[in-house]
Design a protein around this motif. Structure first.
Motif, mmCIF file in Angstrom:
data_model
loop_
_atom_site.group_PDB
_atom_site.id
_atom_site.type_symbol
_atom_site.label_atom_id
_atom_site.label_comp_id
_atom_site.label_asym_id
_atom_site.label_seq_id
_atom_site.Cartn_x
_atom_site.Cartn_y
_atom_site.Cartn_z
ATOM 1 N N LEU A 150 -28.285 -14.322 -5.448
ATOM 2 C CA LEU A 150 -27.830 -14.366 -4.922
ATOM 3 C C LEU A 150 -27.292 -15.391 -3.932
ATOM 4 C CD1 LEU A 150 -29.152 -11.734 -2.070
ATOM 5 C CD2 LEU A 150 -27.427 -11.247 -3.670
ATOM 6 N N GLY A 151 -28.482 -16.880 -5.035
ATOM 7 C CA GLY A 151 -27.373 -18.282 -4.217
ATOM 8 C C GLY A 151 -28.129 -18.788 -3.197
ATOM 9 N N LEU A 152 -29.650 -18.609 -2.794
ATOM 10 C CA LEU A 152 -30.230 -18.588 -2.293
ATOM 11 C C LEU A 152 -31.522 -19.452 -2.896
ATOM 12 C CD1 LEU A 152 -30.665 -15.483 -0.139
ATOM 13 C CD2 LEU A 152 -29.922 -17.600 1.273
ATOM 14 N N ALA A 153 -32.576 -20.367 -2.133
ATOM 15 C CA ALA A 153 -33.243 -21.096 -3.411
ATOM 16 C C ALA A 153 -34.342 -20.323 -3.876
ATOM 17 C CB ALA A 153 -34.442 -21.864 -1.920
ATOM 18 N N ASP A 154 -34.803 -21.087 -4.990
ATOM 19 C CA ASP A 154 -35.962 -20.475 -6.130
ATOM 20 C C ASP A 154 -37.292 -20.502 -5.555
ATOM 21 O OD1 ASP A 154 -36.422 -19.407 -8.025
ATOM 22 O OD2 ASP A 154 -35.766 -21.184 -9.777
ATOM 23 N N TYR A 155 -37.855 -19.452 -4.976
ATOM 24 C CA TYR A 155 -39.415 -19.460 -4.710
ATOM 25 C C TYR A 155 -40.492 -18.754 -6.213
ATOM 26 C CZ TYR A 155 -37.999 -20.724 -0.729
ATOM 27 O OH TYR A 155 -37.314 -20.897 1.479
ATOM 28 N N ALA A 156 -41.367 -18.872 -6.131
ATOM 29 C CA ALA A 156 -41.809 -18.443 -6.804
ATOM 30 C C ALA A 156 -41.794 -16.877 -7.100
ATOM 31 C CB ALA A 156 -44.014 -18.620 -6.797
ATOM 32 N N ALA A 157 -42.039 -16.464 -5.147
ATOM 33 C CA ALA A 157 -41.986 -15.438 -4.791
ATOM 34 C C ALA A 157 -41.757 -14.754 -3.091
ATOM 35 C CB ALA A 157 -43.915 -14.532 -5.146
ATOM 36 N N ILE A 158 -41.929 -13.513 -2.671
ATOM 37 C CA ILE A 158 -41.401 -13.535 -1.846
ATOM 38 C C ILE A 158 -41.826 -12.093 -1.020
ATOM 39 C CG2 ILE A 158 -39.684 -12.949 -0.395
ATOM 40 C CD1 ILE A 158 -37.904 -15.117 -1.228
ATOM 41 N N GLU A 159 -42.597 -12.419 -0.034
ATOM 42 C CA GLU A 159 -42.825 -10.480 0.768
ATOM 43 C C GLU A 159 -42.183 -10.578 1.372
ATOM 44 O OE1 GLU A 159 -47.929 -10.817 0.207
ATOM 45 O OE2 GLU A 159 -47.182 -11.680 1.584
ATOM 46 N N ALA A 160 -41.742 -9.241 1.739
ATOM 47 C CA ALA A 160 -40.520 -8.867 2.414
ATOM 48 C C ALA A 160 -40.764 -8.335 3.496
ATOM 49 C CB ALA A 160 -39.240 -8.144 1.910
ATOM 50 N N PHE A 161 -40.131 -7.919 4.610
ATOM 51 C CA PHE A 161 -40.494 -7.013 6.100
ATOM 52 C C PHE A 161 -38.838 -6.921 6.074
ATOM 53 C CE2 PHE A 161 -43.970 -9.837 5.093
ATOM 54 C CZ PHE A 161 -44.721 -9.373 4.879
ATOM 55 N N LYS A 162 -39.246 -4.887 7.006
ATOM 56 C CA LYS A 162 -38.270 -4.850 8.196
ATOM 57 C C LYS A 162 -38.772 -4.922 9.363
ATOM 58 C CE LYS A 162 -34.818 -0.812 8.159
ATOM 59 N NZ LYS A 162 -33.792 -2.138 8.236
ATOM 60 N N ARG A 163 -37.789 -4.817 10.699
ATOM 61 C CA ARG A 163 -38.438 -4.986 11.930
ATOM 62 C C ARG A 163 -38.242 -3.151 12.123
ATOM 63 N NH1 ARG A 163 -36.573 -7.419 17.198
ATOM 64 N NH2 ARG A 163 -38.297 -6.859 19.155
ATOM 65 N N TYR A 164 -39.619 -2.683 13.169
ATOM 66 C CA TYR A 164 -39.392 -1.793 13.444
ATOM 67 C C TYR A 164 -39.174 -2.033 14.949
ATOM 68 C CZ TYR A 164 -40.735 3.212 15.583
ATOM 69 O OH TYR A 164 -40.611 4.178 15.792
ATOM 70 N N HIS A 165 -37.465 -1.457 15.287
ATOM 71 C CA HIS A 165 -37.472 -1.753 16.898
ATOM 72 C C HIS A 165 -37.895 -0.141 17.500
ATOM 73 C CE1 HIS A 165 -35.322 -5.087 16.909
ATOM 74 N NE2 HIS A 165 -34.673 -4.260 15.404
ATOM 75 N N PHE A 166 -38.977 0.186 18.263
ATOM 76 C CA PHE A 166 -39.317 1.115 19.277
ATOM 77 C C PHE A 166 -39.502 1.258 20.676
ATOM 78 C CE2 PHE A 166 -42.354 -2.303 19.519
ATOM 79 C CZ PHE A 166 -43.171 -1.965 20.288
#
Length: 637
Positions: free
Chosen positions: A621-637
């Motif tokens: 997508l044009g962003l920095a080149d990393y070895a790996a990424i862990e991803a998270f999505k915020r939950y709003h309660f």
């Protein structure tokens, strides 16, 4: 009154659904539509009873209709719904299969419905998995004749398999096929493997109603829940009729409704790419989704997309709203850029206006909820490591014992080691004796479950110590819903929720991490998440909860889509290796793990491949080149 287009509400407009060939309705989750379907069935039963006629139901098994059956049982017990005039025909049964086997559909139907209502035993028809091979052909003909003799099916409830099978009508099934024996597709057997504790135990054949039998029903309702059904649902609803996807035959049925949750609907054109079928109300989330989709479609980085790229792919309205591709590209690029952080607990003394997490308080209290005793390191081992290294007060809570995933061979090995150290220990000897004579239908004794749970505990402690966490910050909740000794778990209870509430109230966290991966093949992740959400709802009025953020990770099965990610934590090559070694401490889950779904790779391999793919998507997508990424999505309660 049938649950038709009006009563099932929320169908798409003509423009939105122009690719769709089967009427379908999408709901937020499975609870509300399951109740609606149960009410339609109840109304039909009452209508037939008022006319002094039998109500003939075709019934399905599997996880999809369970909530429907629960509601029918409730209506019988609390509202007086009678099944005295009901005759049922089940779609299928494994072959060979004994009725007493807990994996049989005979057992399933009595467990979930028939044992709890007043249906006459002689009105229950389920294919006999023990009929002799010599009699099988005639048995299937007779089953078909019995359905026709009573007037045919008034209502057929269906689920759908990932091969597109309805009943056990696998790819290649003919549109006018009748009740018969069939060889199960490998994917179907893989999906059933968790219930049978391994694919080697799954029967290779089944007895099933045919496509023609199903299509003769006056009314058909198909239920599909979860993202693992999304691809086959899209093919069934939008694709051509083909024997390779048997469910597509339902396009020719005049009274069929597909009932879907959001996960199962994600690949439908009107959901996945609504800008291709209608004008859109472009909120910020939809803008990001569209730009990421276009970038991936054209294999261009976001900043290289042009006005013509947008105009040629159904997004001229978005450009009209935003001005130019240049402005839109920078806006969406920055939004993605701001999800990336090496400080998952927030960076101290830094401007946090464009960061996913807050800078203050500098040292946060953190709870990592792990449904099984390895989900923490598999799904967020790198982030776990960062949180500890950066000085946060990290707590890990293992919600279930995970004992069901320890093989008998592994448990026997530990029991025999214990026996060699303590030759006169009666408890150990009883465990060894049980495991040596255990059969496929036996449920583990409490002592065996305890041993298997202790194996998972010791592995968890080894992994958390390796990541620098003190034992006092590791919590084993052993939620009661899980402790059945079988794949089928109990429903969430107030006791489960109370255990969750107490831990949260004791720690008063600033951050909670939890598994939001609902594609877990046997549902434990979902129950654990529901328990958390219920606990949060009960606790949300406490002052400390105003400063608590919840981040959802996904497990070994799927990852968040790029446009869904709200916090992306990069990992260096060294951290990837450290995460791998933490996973290795869960030795009982390596080398032939029992619940690996349709993916033969070990969990550590899946986790690394998934993390590398996420990093690659960001880079593409044009962003920095990393070895790996862990991803998270915020939950709003």
């Amino acid at each position: 009154m049938k649950l038709d287009h009006i009563r099932y509400n929320k169908p798409g407009t003509f423009e939105e659904t122009r690719y769709e060939k089967i009427h379908n309705v999408i709901f937020d989750d499975s609870k509300e539509p399951s109740i609606l379907v149960a009410r339609e069935i109840a109304d039909l039963i009452k209508e037939k009873n008022a006319k002094n006629k039998p109500c003939v139901l075709g019934l399905a098994t599997g996880s999809s209709p369970i909530k429907v059956y629960e509601e029918l049982v409730r209506m019988h017990k609390e509202e007086g719904l009678s099944f005295a005039n009901v005759t049922t025909f089940n779609l299928d049964e494994y072959y060979p299969m004994d009725k007493s086997n807990i994996q049989s559909y005979f057992y399933f139907m009595h467990e979930h419905l028939f044992n709890h209502v007043d249906i006459l035993p002689e009105n229950i028809n389920i294919p006999d998995g023990k009929v002799s091979a010599d009699d099988l052909y005639q048995y299937c003909i007779d089953y078909e004749k019995k359905i026709k003799s009573i007037g045919g099916l008034d209502f057929q409830l269906l689920g759908i398999g990932r091969t597109g099978h309805i009943g056990f009508n696998e790819p290649g099934s003919h549109f006018n096929s009748g009740t018969r024996s069939i060889t199960l597709d490998h994917i179907t057997r893989v999906d059933a493997a968790p219930s049978f504790l391994g694919i080697d135990n799954v029967p290779r054949k089944a007895i099933t109603m045919g496509i023609g039998t199903v299509m003769s029903a006056k009314r058909i309702v198909l239920l599909a829940w979860g993202g693992n059904k999304a691809e086959i649902i899209q093919k069934t609803i939008e694709g051509h009729i083909t024997s390779e996807v048997p469910a597509t035959y339902l396009q020719n049925h005049k009274n069929t409704t597909f009932i879907l949750d959001e996960g199962a609907a994600t690949e439908l054109t009107r959901v996945k790419t609504p800008w291709l079928v209608t004008s859109c109300d472009w909120d910020e989330s939809l803008k990001l989704k569209a730009v990421v989709w276009l970038s991936e479609l054209l294999n261009k980085s976001i900043l290289k997309l042009t006005d013509s790229d947008y105009n040629n792919n159904g997004m001229s309205g978005l450009l009209t709203e935003e001005g130019t591709a240049y402005d839109l590209n920078i806006k969406m690029f920055n939004r993605l850029q701001h999800t990336i952080t090496g400080w998952p607990g927030g960076k101290p003394n830094a401007d946090d206006s464009n960061r996913p997490e807050r800078a203050a308080p500098e040292r946060k209290r953190v709870i990592i909820f792990s449904p099984h005793p390895d989900d923490d390191v598999i799904s967020m081992g790198g982030t776990f490591d960062r949180l500890v290294e950066q000085g946060h007060d990290v707590h890990v809570a293992y919600q279930t014992s995970g004992n069901i995933a320890v093989s008998d061979e592994e448990a026997l090995k530990f029991a025999e080691i214990t026996q060699s150290l303590c030759p006169n220990c009666d408890e150990t000897q009883s465990i060894i004796n049980f495991l040596k004579i255990k059969t496929d239908n036996d449920i583990d004794s409490k002592k065996v479950r305890k041993l298997k749970g202790l194996i998972r505990r010791s592995e968890s402690l080894a992994a958390t110590r390796y990541l620098g966490l003190g034992d006092e910050n590791v919590h084993f909740l052993d939620l009661p819903f899980y402790e059945t000794g079988t794949i089928k778990k109990n429903n969430i209870s107030s006791e489960d929720v109370a255990i969750m509430e107490k831990l949260i109230d004791d720690i008063k966290p600033h951050q909670i991490y939890a598994a939001g991966d609902l594609a877990d093949p046997h549902g434990t992740h979902k129950v654990c998440l529901d328990a958390l959400f219920t606990a949060l709802e009960a606790l949300k009025h406490n002052d400390y909860m105003n400063n608590c953020w919840v981040w959802l990770y996904r497990g070994a099965w799927h990852e968040w889509e790029s446009y869904q990610i709200e916090m992306a934590v990069p990992m260096s090559p060294d951290q990837v290796l450290k995460k791998r070694h933490a996973i290795f401490y869960h030795q009982s889950q390596k080398d032939g793990v029992m619940f690996q779904g349709d993916d033969s790779r070990e969990f550590w391999v899946r986790a690394e491949d998934r993390n590398r793919l996420t990093a690659k998507k960001y880079n593409d997508l044009g962003l920095a080149d990393y070895a790996a990424i862990e991803a998270f999505k915020r939950y709003h309660f």
